[in-house]
Design a protein around this motif. Structure first.
Motif, PDB file in Angstrom:
ATOM      1  N   GLY A  40      54.768  59.763  70.356  1.00 47.60           N
ATOM      2  CA  GLY A  40      55.923  58.872  70.482  1.00 47.60           C
ATOM      3  C   GLY A  40      56.064  58.345  71.903  1.00 47.60           C
ATOM      4  O   GLY A  40      56.366  57.162  72.120  1.00 47.60           O
ATOM      5  N   GLU A  41      55.824  59.194  72.877  1.00 47.27           N
ATOM      6  CA  GLU A  41      55.911  58.770  74.278  1.00 47.27           C
ATOM      7  C   GLU A  41      54.812  57.763  74.615  1.00 47.27           C
ATOM      8  O   GLU A  41      55.056  56.777  75.323  1.00 47.27           O
ATOM      9  CB  GLU A  41      55.793  59.992  75.190  1.00 47.27           C
ATOM     10  CG  GLU A  41      55.930  59.664  76.665  1.00 47.27           C
ATOM     11  CD  GLU A  41      55.916  60.906  77.545  1.00 47.27           C
ATOM     12  OE1 GLU A  41      55.699  60.743  78.767  1.00 47.27           O
ATOM     13  OE2 GLU A  41      56.119  62.016  77.025  1.00 47.27           O
ATOM     14  N   ILE A  42      53.616  58.001  74.086  1.00 42.74           N
ATOM     15  CA  ILE A  42      52.509  57.070  74.323  1.00 42.74           C
ATOM     16  C   ILE A  42      52.825  55.704  73.728  1.00 42.74           C
ATOM     17  O   ILE A  42      52.633  54.661  74.368  1.00 42.74           O
ATOM     18  CB  ILE A  42      51.200  57.626  73.725  1.00 42.74           C
ATOM     19  CG1 ILE A  42      50.751  58.870  74.501  1.00 42.74           C
ATOM     20  CG2 ILE A  42      50.104  56.562  73.725  1.00 42.74           C
ATOM     21  CD1 ILE A  42      49.615  59.621  73.849  1.00 42.74           C
ATOM     22  N   MET A  43      53.301  55.697  72.492  1.00 38.41           N
ATOM     23  CA  MET A  43      53.636  54.428  71.845  1.00 38.41           C
ATOM     24  C   MET A  43      54.706  53.677  72.622  1.00 38.41           C
ATOM     25  O   MET A  43      54.623  52.452  72.806  1.00 38.41           O
ATOM     26  CB  MET A  43      54.098  54.682  70.412  1.00 38.41           C
ATOM     27  CG  MET A  43      53.017  55.177  69.483  1.00 38.41           C
ATOM     28  SD  MET A  43      53.612  55.247  67.759  1.00 38.41           S
ATOM     29  CE  MET A  43      52.566  56.544  67.103  1.00 38.41           C
ATOM     30  N   SER A  44      55.696  54.395  73.082  1.00 40.60           N
ATOM     31  CA  SER A  44      56.768  53.764  73.851  1.00 40.60           C
ATOM     32  C   SER A  44      56.223  53.130  75.126  1.00 40.60           C
ATOM     33  O   SER A  44      56.621  52.024  75.508  1.00 40.60           O
ATOM     34  CB  SER A  44      57.838  54.808  74.189  1.00 40.60           C
ATOM     35  OG  SER A  44      58.867  54.244  74.975  1.00 40.60           O
ATOM     36  N   ASP A  45      55.290  53.813  75.784  1.00 40.29           N
ATOM     37  CA  ASP A  45      54.703  53.298  77.020  1.00 40.29           C
ATOM     38  C   ASP A  45      53.953  51.987  76.805  1.00 40.29           C
ATOM     39  O   ASP A  45      53.860  51.163  77.720  1.00 40.29           O
ATOM     40  CB  ASP A  45      53.746  54.336  77.623  1.00 40.29           C
ATOM     41  CG  ASP A  45      54.476  55.537  78.212  1.00 40.29           C
ATOM     42  OD1 ASP A  45      55.700  55.438  78.435  1.00 40.29           O
ATOM     43  OD2 ASP A  45      53.821  56.568  78.444  1.00 40.29           O
ATOM     44  N   TYR A  46      53.409  51.802  75.602  1.00 40.04           N
ATOM     45  CA  TYR A  46      52.621  50.611  75.308  1.00 40.04           C
ATOM     46  C   TYR A  46      53.373  49.592  74.455  1.00 40.04           C
ATOM     47  O   TYR A  46      52.772  48.675  73.900  1.00 40.04           O
ATOM     48  CB  TYR A  46      51.295  50.996  74.646  1.00 40.04           C
ATOM     49  CG  TYR A  46      50.301  51.563  75.624  1.00 40.04           C
ATOM     50  CD1 TYR A  46      49.452  50.729  76.342  1.00 40.04           C
ATOM     51  CD2 TYR A  46      50.239  52.927  75.862  1.00 40.04           C
ATOM     52  CE1 TYR A  46      48.553  51.242  77.261  1.00 40.04           C
ATOM     53  CE2 TYR A  46      49.343  53.461  76.786  1.00 40.04           C
ATOM     54  CZ  TYR A  46      48.510  52.614  77.479  1.00 40.04           C
ATOM     55  OH  TYR A  46      47.618  53.139  78.394  1.00 40.04           O
ATOM     56  N   GLY A  47      54.668  49.739  74.373  1.00 39.44           N
ATOM     57  CA  GLY A  47      55.478  48.733  73.700  1.00 39.44           C
ATOM     58  C   GLY A  47      55.425  48.772  72.185  1.00 39.44           C
ATOM     59  O   GLY A  47      55.710  47.770  71.524  1.00 39.44           O
ATOM     60  N   VAL A  48      55.061  49.920  71.620  1.00 40.09           N
ATOM     61  CA  VAL A  48      55.077  50.072  70.164  1.00 40.09           C
ATOM     62  C   VAL A  48      56.487  50.472  69.737  1.00 40.09           C
ATOM     63  O   VAL A  48      57.017  51.480  70.207  1.00 40.09           O
ATOM     64  CB  VAL A  48      54.069  51.150  69.700  1.00 40.09           C
ATOM     65  CG1 VAL A  48      54.133  51.325  68.185  1.00 40.09           C
ATOM     66  CG2 VAL A  48      52.658  50.778  70.132  1.00 40.09           C
ATOM     67  N   ASP A  49      57.104  49.682  68.875  1.00 42.68           N
ATOM     68  CA  ASP A  49      58.467  49.959  68.419  1.00 42.68           C
ATOM     69  C   ASP A  49      58.447  51.050  67.350  1.00 42.68           C
ATOM     70  O   ASP A  49      57.950  50.832  66.245  1.00 42.68           O
ATOM     71  CB  ASP A  49      59.103  48.694  67.835  1.00 42.68           C
ATOM     72  CG  ASP A  49      59.239  47.598  68.865  1.00 42.68           C
ATOM     73  OD1 ASP A  49      59.497  47.915  70.040  1.00 42.68           O
ATOM     74  OD2 ASP A  49      59.092  46.414  68.499  1.00 42.68           O
ATOM     75  N   LEU A  50      58.978  52.213  67.697  1.00 42.33           N
ATOM     76  CA  LEU A  50      59.017  53.305  66.732  1.00 42.33           C
ATOM     77  C   LEU A  50      60.141  53.087  65.728  1.00 42.33           C
ATOM     78  O   LEU A  50      61.288  52.846  66.111  1.00 42.33           O
ATOM     79  CB  LEU A  50      59.216  54.647  67.444  1.00 42.33           C
ATOM     80  CG  LEU A  50      57.950  55.317  67.979  1.00 42.33           C
ATOM     81  CD1 LEU A  50      58.317  56.544  68.789  1.00 42.33           C
ATOM     82  CD2 LEU A  50      57.024  55.684  66.838  1.00 42.33           C
ATOM     83  N   ILE A  51      59.800  53.172  64.458  1.00 38.30           N
ATOM     84  CA  ILE A  51      60.788  53.022  63.393  1.00 38.30           C
ATOM     85  C   ILE A  51      61.503  54.339  63.187  1.00 38.30           C
ATOM     86  O   ILE A  51      60.874  55.374  62.967  1.00 38.30           O
ATOM     87  CB  ILE A  51      60.112  52.587  62.080  1.00 38.30           C
ATOM     88  CG1 ILE A  51      59.355  51.275  62.280  1.00 38.30           C
ATOM     89  CG2 ILE A  51      61.136  52.449  60.966  1.00 38.30           C
ATOM     90  CD1 ILE A  51      58.496  50.889  61.100  1.00 38.30           C
TER      91      ILE A  51
END
Length: 203
Positions: A40-51
């Motif tokens: 989740g932290e990695i996705m957030s760093d790369y602009g992936v919107d977590l649902i």
């Protein structure tokens, strides 16, 4: 080849959005909880919107969808459904949710496992269902995949894709990064590309 040519001619409703899902808010599965913390932290760093929420709604206009869950195998080791310990999604439901996404990354054990049914000429499985639903590229593992490996694979893939690399090159770069830490082929070669490897993800 016919599928590839036809898919490349099809204009997809690509919003340029990168989205991700790591189980529902109700899941108490320890692997899902760890995945939310690390990935989740990695996705957030790369602009992936977590649902967030209890269930998945269709995200067919996304350029990229990263899906993290457990795989449930059938009688012949093919993947039949995915679960976070609370809900199960079969291939049909996955196709409904992710149909027409440009690229789907299945961070799911045995996500690419399939079976050729008697009398059929094509493999049956989750990857086949997603490609048939309009997804142009699927990245998935034919065997188990762990958070430990994805922790190194995912940021490299996202970074390469963000810099304009096609899906195939981004997956290759990510696997090379994993190979520098995990020498076993079963580790660094887990995540494989199905569909169109030359697809570039809009951002």
């Amino acid at each position: 080849v016919g599928w590839l040519c036809s898919t490349r001619k099809h204009d997809q409703p690509d919003s340029g959005r990168w989205t991700g899902w790591i189980g529902s808010d109700l899941s108490r599965d320890p692997v899902i909880i760890e995945a939310k913390r690390v990935l989740g932290e990695i996705m957030s760093d790369y602009g992936v919107d977590l649902i967030a929420g209890r269930s998945l709604e269709p995200v067919g206009d996304a350029a990229l969808a990263v899906f993290v869950n457990h795989g449930v195998k059938g009688s012949f080791d093919e993947i039949r459904s995915v679960t976070d310990g609370e809900d199960h999604l079969g291939s049909g439901e996955m196709a409904r949710v992710f149909g027409d996404c440009s690229c789907v990354i299945l961070c799911v054990c045995h996500g690419a496992a399939s079976i050729t049914e008697i009398g059929a000429r094509e493999n049956q499985g989750m990857v086949a269902a997603l490609l048939a639903s309009g997804v142009r590229a699927v990245v998935a593992a034919p065997w188990t995949v762990s958070v430990d490996v994805l922790e190194y694979w995912l940021p490299e893939f996202l970074d390469a894709a963000r810099k304009g690399c096609c899906v195939g090159d981004a997956a290759f770069a990510a696997s090379r990064a994993v190979s520098s830490r995990f020498r076993c082929t079963l580790e660094w070669a887990r995540m494989q590309v199905y569909g169109d490897p030359l697809l570039k993800l809009q951002r």
